[in-house]
Design a protein around this motif. Structure first.
Motif, mmCIF file in Angstrom:
data_model
loop_
_atom_site.group_PDB
_atom_site.id
_atom_site.type_symbol
_atom_site.label_atom_id
_atom_site.label_comp_id
_atom_site.label_asym_id
_atom_site.label_seq_id
_atom_site.Cartn_x
_atom_site.Cartn_y
_atom_site.Cartn_z
ATOM 1 N N TRP A 54 25.106 -121.623 -27.758
ATOM 2 C CA TRP A 54 23.855 -121.210 -28.380
ATOM 3 C C TRP A 54 22.986 -120.554 -27.317
ATOM 4 O O TRP A 54 22.952 -121.000 -26.171
ATOM 5 C CB TRP A 54 23.129 -122.416 -28.983
ATOM 6 C CG TRP A 54 23.769 -122.866 -30.265
ATOM 7 C CD1 TRP A 54 24.675 -123.874 -30.417
ATOM 8 C CD2 TRP A 54 23.571 -122.312 -31.558
ATOM 9 N NE1 TRP A 54 25.051 -123.983 -31.725
ATOM 10 C CE2 TRP A 54 24.388 -123.035 -32.454
ATOM 11 C CE3 TRP A 54 22.796 -121.281 -32.063
ATOM 12 C CZ2 TRP A 54 24.427 -122.760 -33.826
ATOM 13 C CZ3 TRP A 54 22.839 -121.014 -33.423
ATOM 14 C CH2 TRP A 54 23.650 -121.749 -34.284
ATOM 15 N N MET A 55 22.289 -119.475 -27.680
ATOM 16 C CA MET A 55 21.454 -118.738 -26.730
ATOM 17 C C MET A 55 20.247 -118.161 -27.454
ATOM 18 O O MET A 55 20.225 -118.100 -28.684
ATOM 19 C CB MET A 55 22.266 -117.630 -26.066
ATOM 20 C CG MET A 55 22.790 -116.589 -27.028
ATOM 21 S SD MET A 55 23.949 -115.448 -26.286
ATOM 22 C CE MET A 55 25.455 -115.943 -27.087
ATOM 23 N N SER A 56 19.279 -117.733 -26.685
ATOM 24 C CA SER A 56 18.100 -117.111 -27.288
ATOM 25 C C SER A 56 18.484 -115.730 -27.824
ATOM 26 O O SER A 56 19.457 -115.120 -27.378
ATOM 27 C CB SER A 56 16.976 -116.984 -26.268
ATOM 28 O OG SER A 56 17.340 -116.064 -25.274
ATOM 29 N N GLU A 57 17.688 -115.255 -28.750
ATOM 30 C CA GLU A 57 17.971 -113.956 -29.369
ATOM 31 C C GLU A 57 18.016 -112.841 -28.333
ATOM 32 O O GLU A 57 18.835 -111.920 -28.430
ATOM 33 C CB GLU A 57 16.914 -113.653 -30.426
ATOM 34 C CG GLU A 57 17.169 -112.388 -31.191
ATOM 35 C CD GLU A 57 16.175 -112.166 -32.314
ATOM 36 O OE1 GLU A 57 16.361 -111.178 -33.040
ATOM 37 O OE2 GLU A 57 15.230 -112.952 -32.461
ATOM 38 N N ALA A 58 17.174 -112.915 -27.326
ATOM 39 C CA ALA A 58 17.120 -111.873 -26.301
ATOM 40 C C ALA A 58 18.404 -111.791 -25.477
ATOM 41 O O ALA A 58 18.714 -110.735 -24.909
ATOM 42 C CB ALA A 58 15.932 -112.120 -25.377
ATOM 43 N N LYS A 59 19.154 -112.869 -25.408
ATOM 44 C CA LYS A 59 20.372 -112.889 -24.588
ATOM 45 C C LYS A 59 21.624 -112.460 -25.345
ATOM 46 O O LYS A 59 22.684 -112.327 -24.743
ATOM 47 C CB LYS A 59 20.581 -114.282 -23.998
ATOM 48 C CG LYS A 59 19.550 -114.625 -22.958
ATOM 49 C CD LYS A 59 19.909 -115.889 -22.240
ATOM 50 C CE LYS A 59 18.870 -116.164 -21.152
ATOM 51 N NZ LYS A 59 19.250 -117.270 -20.307
ATOM 52 N N VAL A 60 21.507 -112.246 -26.645
ATOM 53 C CA VAL A 60 22.664 -111.841 -27.438
ATOM 54 C C VAL A 60 22.963 -110.372 -27.158
ATOM 55 O O VAL A 60 22.137 -109.508 -27.416
ATOM 56 C CB VAL A 60 22.417 -112.050 -28.949
ATOM 57 C CG1 VAL A 60 23.585 -111.520 -29.759
ATOM 58 C CG2 VAL A 60 22.180 -113.514 -29.250
ATOM 59 N N GLU A 61 24.126 -110.129 -26.575
ATOM 60 C CA GLU A 61 24.549 -108.773 -26.233
ATOM 61 C C GLU A 61 26.021 -108.605 -26.519
ATOM 62 O O GLU A 61 26.831 -109.468 -26.182
ATOM 63 C CB GLU A 61 24.346 -108.520 -24.729
ATOM 64 C CG GLU A 61 23.105 -107.791 -24.377
ATOM 65 C CD GLU A 61 23.048 -107.443 -22.896
ATOM 66 O OE1 GLU A 61 24.068 -106.952 -22.355
ATOM 67 O OE2 GLU A 61 22.001 -107.682 -22.307
ATOM 68 N N MET A 62 26.355 -107.497 -27.128
ATOM 69 C CA MET A 62 27.752 -107.144 -27.353
ATOM 70 C C MET A 62 27.914 -105.690 -26.943
ATOM 71 O O MET A 62 27.113 -104.839 -27.326
ATOM 72 C CB MET A 62 28.130 -107.308 -28.834
ATOM 73 C CG MET A 62 28.041 -108.728 -29.347
ATOM 74 S SD MET A 62 29.186 -109.874 -28.561
ATOM 75 C CE MET A 62 30.744 -109.172 -28.975
ATOM 76 N N HIS A 63 28.933 -105.414 -26.153
ATOM 77 C CA HIS A 63 29.194 -104.048 -25.700
ATOM 78 C C HIS A 63 30.436 -103.525 -26.410
ATOM 79 O O HIS A 63 31.480 -104.185 -26.403
ATOM 80 C CB HIS A 63 29.403 -104.013 -24.188
ATOM 81 C CG HIS A 63 28.207 -104.508 -23.432
ATOM 82 N ND1 HIS A 63 27.102 -103.722 -23.229
ATOM 83 C CD2 HIS A 63 27.932 -105.713 -22.883
ATOM 84 C CE1 HIS A 63 26.190 -104.425 -22.571
ATOM 85 N NE2 HIS A 63 26.677 -105.632 -22.351
ATOM 86 N N LEU A 64 30.289 -102.380 -27.022
ATOM 87 C CA LEU A 64 31.411 -101.750 -27.707
ATOM 88 C C LEU A 64 32.002 -100.703 -26.786
ATOM 89 O O LEU A 64 31.296 -99.807 -26.318
ATOM 90 C CB LEU A 64 30.951 -101.091 -29.010
ATOM 91 C CG LEU A 64 30.269 -101.990 -30.028
ATOM 92 C CD1 LEU A 64 29.837 -101.181 -31.243
ATOM 93 C CD2 LEU A 64 31.166 -103.134 -30.433
ATOM 94 N N SER A 65 33.295 -100.828 -26.537
ATOM 95 C CA SER A 65 33.959 -99.808 -25.725
ATOM 96 C C SER A 65 35.411 -99.705 -26.156
ATOM 97 O O SER A 65 36.024 -100.683 -26.573
ATOM 98 C CB SER A 65 33.873 -100.152 -24.235
ATOM 99 O OG SER A 65 34.555 -101.352 -23.976
ATOM 100 N N GLY A 66 35.928 -98.520 -26.077
ATOM 101 C CA GLY A 66 37.319 -98.278 -26.440
ATOM 102 C C GLY A 66 37.454 -97.005 -27.242
ATOM 103 O O GLY A 66 36.486 -96.493 -27.805
ATOM 104 N N ASP A 67 38.677 -96.506 -27.310
ATOM 105 C CA ASP A 67 38.967 -95.276 -28.034
ATOM 106 C C ASP A 67 39.514 -95.538 -29.432
ATOM 107 O O ASP A 67 39.708 -94.605 -30.202
ATOM 108 C CB ASP A 67 39.981 -94.430 -27.253
ATOM 109 C CG ASP A 67 39.428 -93.965 -25.914
ATOM 110 O OD1 ASP A 67 38.193 -93.790 -25.821
ATOM 111 O OD2 ASP A 67 40.221 -93.793 -24.976
#
Length: 161
Positions: free
Chosen positions: A68-81
């Protein structure tokens, strides 16, 4: 509910959906998330929300959750072809962590198997430590410490890669 729809041609995966779920309590039955994921033909990333806390989940052979984390710490990085690469990246970020090495020589399945093995070793180490502290017979205590040392060494080898 918030859905993220991605689609690329020439891909076995046709779309990846982000499903946002508002929870009434933070302690929920994870089998419900598994059932939703298993019963849906799409690739799903879950974002659970409880008050100001967030948790990400993904089902890939089994359910993987972030802390569980704060909303500000939610990060997802999209990468790929391709969507396969994007999906693998999302699974890695949720199951293994945000600091996952994208250039690893290991496949996603191998990385997840290593993660599972590390978690099993950590559980075994905890059991052995508890047993060693409670043991009064010197020979048995020594044998437990030898097993403990061997498991800790195996864990370090797995952590280093």
């Amino acid at each position: 509910m918030f859905n993220l729809f991605l689609q690329l041609a020439d891909s076995e995966i046709k779309e990846i959906l982000l499903l946002s779920i508002e929870l009434k309590k933070q302690d929920y039955d994870q089998r419900i998330i598994e059932a939703i994921a298993k019963g849906n033909p799409h690739k799903l990333v879950f974002l659970m929300s409880y008050e100001d806390q967030r948790q990400l989940a993904v089902y890939y052979q089994k359910l993987y959750l972030t802390e569980w984390m704060s909303e500000a710490k939610v990060e997802m990085h999209l990468s790929g072809d391709s969507l396969e690469e994007i999906w693998s990246g999302l699974v890695r970020q949720i199951a293994i962590g945000p600091d996952v090495q994208r250039n690893s020589n290991l496949s996603l399945d191998d990385q997840l198997n290593r993660l599972d093995e590390m978690q099993q070793l950590q559980q075994q180490i905890k059991k052995l430590e508890k047993a060693a502290w409670g043991e009064t017979q010197p020979k048995k205590k020594f044998a437990l410490y030898q097993d403990l040392k061997k498991n800790k060494e195996q864990l370090e080898v797995l952590k280093r890669g």
